[in-house]
Design an enzyme around this catalytic site. Structure first.
Site, mmCIF file in Angstrom:
data_model
loop_
_atom_site.group_PDB
_atom_site.id
_atom_site.type_symbol
_atom_site.label_atom_id
_atom_site.label_comp_id
_atom_site.label_asym_id
_atom_site.label_seq_id
_atom_site.Cartn_x
_atom_site.Cartn_y
_atom_site.Cartn_z
ATOM 1 N N HIS A 97 0.863 -1.187 0.000
ATOM 2 C CA HIS A 97 0.000 0.000 0.000
ATOM 3 C C HIS A 97 0.894 1.229 0.000
ATOM 4 O O HIS A 97 1.934 1.258 0.659
ATOM 5 C CB HIS A 97 -0.884 0.001 1.251
ATOM 6 C CG HIS A 97 -1.438 1.347 1.602
ATOM 7 N ND1 HIS A 97 -0.921 2.115 2.631
ATOM 8 C CD2 HIS A 97 -2.444 2.075 1.060
ATOM 9 C CE1 HIS A 97 -1.598 3.248 2.711
ATOM 10 N NE2 HIS A 97 -2.519 3.260 1.772
ATOM 11 N N GLY A 147 -16.345 11.190 -1.845
ATOM 12 C CA GLY A 147 -15.444 10.578 -2.813
ATOM 13 C C GLY A 147 -16.125 9.473 -3.595
ATOM 14 O O GLY A 147 -17.271 9.096 -3.322
#
Length: 303
Positions: A131, A287
């Site tokens: 990540h 979002g």
């Protein structure tokens, strides 16, 4: 780490700085996508008879009058079972219940944010998941945040002594040591603390770095110094992770390895839905839900 009180006030050229940050994040996205497609092409071990994956890009815009949008770049291939490399640049106003949690937003809810976010779930259990994200946020103040962390899915590889762990840590350390505004020891400890599943009392992976609210004074370099460091975090990731993939992606694996991989992926799901700050931020600021939740692995199991 407790959220600091950041100085209020923006430089006169903040719009130029926003544009520079946006262009950097989007350029880094393109660099990483090309690198990951090259990894798909280079596979020679198991599954090399399958077609190499390619990224599919999808642009999106915020709805309900909110401003900005982004690009989702997703790939399913023979090296990466699922990988998303996403960029977004959004602006608007924080909701009333969210304002007090964000520096500089309590009395003025307007914000602007741009960044890149990536999560990769490889096919081969010998290849660790990863990540990475970096971002710039502007309210009545401004700051950078982000980091990168590695998650080996096999217990025999999930140690600090493993060569992949050491290579990843060294890359992040160099990125920090080259910048006076960065504190590697603090960022490494912050990563260990942040990526921790409290309900299981275990870390998600072997760590990396995590930083937030980076707002340096003009005396220590200011915005330019913070941006330079953030760029080097992206460069360090783009250099080290493909090396780790290449050193592992042709290795054989067993059904037991695959089973362990799927169970470890379950920890990813638990963390992202229970604790992840970016997931919560994205969902509370309107979002793209598809993009936000694309970080979840494609196949998971719980024992």
């Amino acid at each position: 780490m407790e959220r600091p009180e950041l100085p209020i006030g923006l430089p006169d050229d903040i719009e130029e700085k926003k544009e520079a940050a946006r262009k950097w994040f989007e350029g880094l996205r393109d660099t990483i996508c090309a690198s990951f497609e090259a990894l798909e092409d280079g596979l020679e071990g198991p599954l090399s008879d399958q077609e190499p994956g390619r990224f599919v890009a999808k642009d999106w815009s915020r709805e309900n009058g909110a401003g900005g949008g982004g690009r989702m770049s997703m790939m399913e291939g023979r090296v990466f079972e699922k990988v998303g490399v996403h960029t977004s640049t959004v602006y608007g106003e924080f909701s009333p219940e969210f304002r007090a949690q964000i520096p500089g937003a309590k009395d003025d809810p307007r914000f602007w944010a741009s960044g890149i976010s990536l999560i990769a779930h490889p096919v081969n259990p010998n290849v660790p998941a990863v990540h990475m994200n970096t971002r710039m946020v502007v309210t009545t103040s401004r700051w950078f945040g982000g980091g990168a962390d590695l998650t080996p899915v096999l217990s025999r590889r999930r140690t600090q002594e493993d060569e992949d762990s050491q290579l990843f840590h060294k890359a992040m350390e160099i990125a920090c040591r080259n910048h006076a505004v960065a504190d590697y020891d603090a960022y490494k400890a912050w990563c260990d603390d942040y990526f921790f599943l409290k309900h299981r009392n275990e870390p998600r992976g072997i760590g990396g770095i995590f930083y937030d609210w980076l707002h340096s004074s003009d005396e220590t370099g200011g915005w330019n110094a913070d941006f330079a460091f953030t760029r080097d975090v992206g460069r360090a990731f783009a250099m080290v992770y493909p090396k780790i993939v290449r050193s592992n992606f042709n290795k054989l694996w067993t059904e037991a390895d695959r089973d362990e991989q799927l169970i470890r992926r379950g920890r990813y799901v638990e963390f992202n839905l229970l604790y992840d700050r970016g997931t919560i931020f994205g969902l509370k600021t309107g979002g793209n839900v598809e993009s936000i939740l694309s970080s979840l692995p494609p196949v998971v199991r719980w024992p």
